[in-house]
Write a protein that holds these residues in place. Structure first.
Motif, PDB file in Angstrom:
ATOM      1  N   ALA A   1       0.848  -1.194   0.000  1.00 52.88           N
ATOM      2  CA  ALA A   1       0.000   0.000   0.000  1.00 52.88           C
ATOM      3  C   ALA A   1       0.884   1.245   0.000  1.00 52.88           C
ATOM      4  O   ALA A   1       1.640   1.488   0.932  1.00 52.88           O
ATOM      5  CB  ALA A   1      -0.911  -0.008   1.226  1.00 52.88           C
ATOM      6  N   ILE A   2       0.784   2.022  -1.071  1.00 52.07           N
ATOM      7  CA  ILE A   2       1.597   3.225  -1.219  1.00 52.07           C
ATOM      8  C   ILE A   2       0.670   4.414  -1.460  1.00 52.07           C
ATOM      9  O   ILE A   2      -0.244   4.349  -2.273  1.00 52.07           O
ATOM     10  CB  ILE A   2       2.590   3.079  -2.388  1.00 52.07           C
ATOM     11  CG1 ILE A   2       3.511   1.889  -2.142  1.00 52.07           C
ATOM     12  CG2 ILE A   2       3.394   4.356  -2.594  1.00 52.07           C
ATOM     13  CD1 ILE A   2       4.455   1.592  -3.286  1.00 52.07           C
ATOM     14  N   GLU A   3       0.918   5.510  -0.748  1.00 51.34           N
ATOM     15  CA  GLU A   3       0.136   6.719  -0.924  1.00 51.34           C
ATOM     16  C   GLU A   3       0.536   7.398  -2.223  1.00 51.34           C
ATOM     17  O   GLU A   3       1.542   7.063  -2.842  1.00 51.34           O
ATOM     18  CB  GLU A   3       0.361   7.661   0.258  1.00 51.34           C
ATOM     19  CG  GLU A   3      -0.193   7.117   1.553  1.00 51.34           C
ATOM     20  CD  GLU A   3       0.011   8.076   2.708  1.00 51.34           C
ATOM     21  OE1 GLU A   3       0.654   9.125   2.527  1.00 51.34           O
ATOM     22  OE2 GLU A   3      -0.486   7.760   3.802  1.00 51.34           O
ATOM     23  N   ARG A   4      -0.239   8.379  -2.627  1.00 55.47           N
ATOM     24  CA  ARG A   4       0.020   9.083  -3.887  1.00 55.47           C
ATOM     25  C   ARG A   4       1.396   9.727  -3.940  1.00 55.47           C
ATOM     26  O   ARG A   4       1.984   9.848  -4.992  1.00 55.47           O
ATOM     27  CB  ARG A   4      -1.047  10.146  -4.103  1.00 55.47           C
ATOM     28  CG  ARG A   4      -2.389   9.559  -4.399  1.00 55.47           C
ATOM     29  CD  ARG A   4      -3.400  10.623  -4.693  1.00 55.47           C
ATOM     30  NE  ARG A   4      -4.710  10.004  -4.875  1.00 55.47           N
ATOM     31  CZ  ARG A   4      -5.835  10.615  -4.697  1.00 55.47           C
ATOM     32  NH1 ARG A   4      -5.842  11.883  -4.330  1.00 55.47           N
ATOM     33  NH2 ARG A   4      -6.976   9.993  -4.887  1.00 55.47           N
ATOM     34  N   GLY A   5       1.912  10.127  -2.785  1.00 49.05           N
ATOM     35  CA  GLY A   5       3.231  10.755  -2.743  1.00 49.05           C
ATOM     36  C   GLY A   5       4.383   9.764  -2.793  1.00 49.05           C
ATOM     37  O   GLY A   5       5.536  10.138  -2.721  1.00 49.05           O
ATOM     38  N   GLY A   6       4.073   8.452  -2.894  1.00 48.35           N
ATOM     39  CA  GLY A   6       5.113   7.440  -2.959  1.00 48.35           C
ATOM     40  C   GLY A   6       5.569   6.934  -1.604  1.00 48.35           C
ATOM     41  O   GLY A   6       6.577   6.255  -1.502  1.00 48.35           O
ATOM     42  N   VAL A   7       4.802   7.270  -0.562  1.00 47.48           N
ATOM     43  CA  VAL A   7       5.159   6.858   0.798  1.00 47.48           C
ATOM     44  C   VAL A   7       4.382   5.595   1.160  1.00 47.48           C
ATOM     45  O   VAL A   7       3.182   5.501   0.919  1.00 47.48           O
ATOM     46  CB  VAL A   7       4.824   7.983   1.803  1.00 47.48           C
ATOM     47  CG1 VAL A   7       5.124   7.551   3.230  1.00 47.48           C
ATOM     48  CG2 VAL A   7       5.581   9.250   1.455  1.00 47.48           C
ATOM     49  N   PHE A   8       5.065   4.616   1.754  1.00 46.26           N
ATOM     50  CA  PHE A   8       4.390   3.391   2.195  1.00 46.26           C
ATOM     51  C   PHE A   8       3.414   3.728   3.305  1.00 46.26           C
ATOM     52  O   PHE A   8       3.739   4.455   4.237  1.00 46.26           O
ATOM     53  CB  PHE A   8       5.403   2.348   2.688  1.00 46.26           C
ATOM     54  CG  PHE A   8       6.149   1.683   1.578  1.00 46.26           C
ATOM     55  CD1 PHE A   8       5.580   0.642   0.865  1.00 46.26           C
ATOM     56  CD2 PHE A   8       7.418   2.099   1.241  1.00 46.26           C
ATOM     57  CE1 PHE A   8       6.268   0.027  -0.172  1.00 46.26           C
ATOM     58  CE2 PHE A   8       8.114   1.499   0.206  1.00 46.26           C
ATOM     59  CZ  PHE A   8       7.532   0.458  -0.494  1.00 46.26           C
ATOM     60  N   ARG A   9       2.196   3.210   3.219  1.00 48.65           N
ATOM     61  CA  ARG A   9       1.157   3.506   4.203  1.00 48.65           C
ATOM     62  C   ARG A   9       1.292   2.685   5.473  1.00 48.65           C
ATOM     63  O   ARG A   9       0.861   3.103   6.531  1.00 48.65           O
ATOM     64  CB  ARG A   9      -0.222   3.241   3.597  1.00 48.65           C
ATOM     65  CG  ARG A   9      -0.585   4.222   2.523  1.00 48.65           C
ATOM     66  CD  ARG A   9      -1.948   3.937   1.962  1.00 48.65           C
ATOM     67  NE  ARG A   9      -2.939   3.883   3.031  1.00 48.65           N
ATOM     68  CZ  ARG A   9      -4.145   3.365   2.886  1.00 48.65           C
ATOM     69  NH1 ARG A   9      -4.492   2.842   1.738  1.00 48.65           N
ATOM     70  NH2 ARG A   9      -4.989   3.358   3.874  1.00 48.65           N
ATOM     71  N   HIS A  10       1.835   1.497   5.387  1.00 48.02           N
ATOM     72  CA  HIS A  10       1.917   0.605   6.532  1.00 48.02           C
ATOM     73  C   HIS A  10       3.378   0.299   6.839  1.00 48.02           C
ATOM     74  O   HIS A  10       4.195   0.155   5.936  1.00 48.02           O
ATOM     75  CB  HIS A  10       1.147  -0.695   6.255  1.00 48.02           C
ATOM     76  CG  HIS A  10      -0.276  -0.454   5.901  1.00 48.02           C
ATOM     77  ND1 HIS A  10      -0.819  -0.875   4.710  1.00 48.02           N
ATOM     78  CD2 HIS A  10      -1.272   0.192   6.563  1.00 48.02           C
ATOM     79  CE1 HIS A  10      -2.093  -0.516   4.659  1.00 48.02           C
ATOM     80  NE2 HIS A  10      -2.383   0.133   5.766  1.00 48.02           N
ATOM     81  N   PRO A  11       3.708   0.142   8.121  1.00 46.08           N
ATOM     82  CA  PRO A  11       5.107  -0.130   8.470  1.00 46.08           C
ATOM     83  C   PRO A  11       5.513  -1.560   8.125  1.00 46.08           C
ATOM     84  O   PRO A  11       4.685  -2.454   8.002  1.00 46.08           O
ATOM     85  CB  PRO A  11       5.131   0.073   9.985  1.00 46.08           C
ATOM     86  CG  PRO A  11       3.738  -0.236  10.419  1.00 46.08           C
ATOM     87  CD  PRO A  11       2.853   0.231   9.291  1.00 46.08           C
ATOM     88  N   VAL A  12       6.802  -1.740   7.985  1.00 46.52           N
ATOM     89  CA  VAL A  12       7.372  -3.083   7.848  1.00 46.52           C
ATOM     90  C   VAL A  12       7.479  -3.649   9.256  1.00 46.52           C
ATOM     91  O   VAL A  12       7.887  -2.960  10.181  1.00 46.52           O
ATOM     92  CB  VAL A  12       8.756  -3.008   7.179  1.00 46.52           C
ATOM     93  CG1 VAL A  12       9.431  -4.357   7.174  1.00 46.52           C
ATOM     94  CG2 VAL A  12       8.628  -2.461   5.771  1.00 46.52           C
TER      95      VAL A  12
END
Length: 54
Positions: free
Chosen positions: A17-28
């Protein structure tokens, strides 16, 4: 940044899951150490999809 010699292998869980800005939404999340696998047996990171073995 300092490069280090890999000595341990860790199993993690993650999703894509990646937000529009390219940031992962959920932690590893750390799952466990894989003492049955050496660092040399792990393939290098690839940004594309891959199939895990084991």
């Amino acid at each position: 940044m300092a490069l280090v010699r890999p000595e341990l292998v860790a199993e993690i869980s993650a999703d894509t899951a990646i937000e529009r800005g390219g940031v992962f939404r959920h932690p590893v999340r750390f799952t466990r150490l894989r003492l049955d696998v050496t660092a040399e047996e792990v393939p290098l990171f690839s940004p594309g999809p891959s199939t895990a073995t084991g």
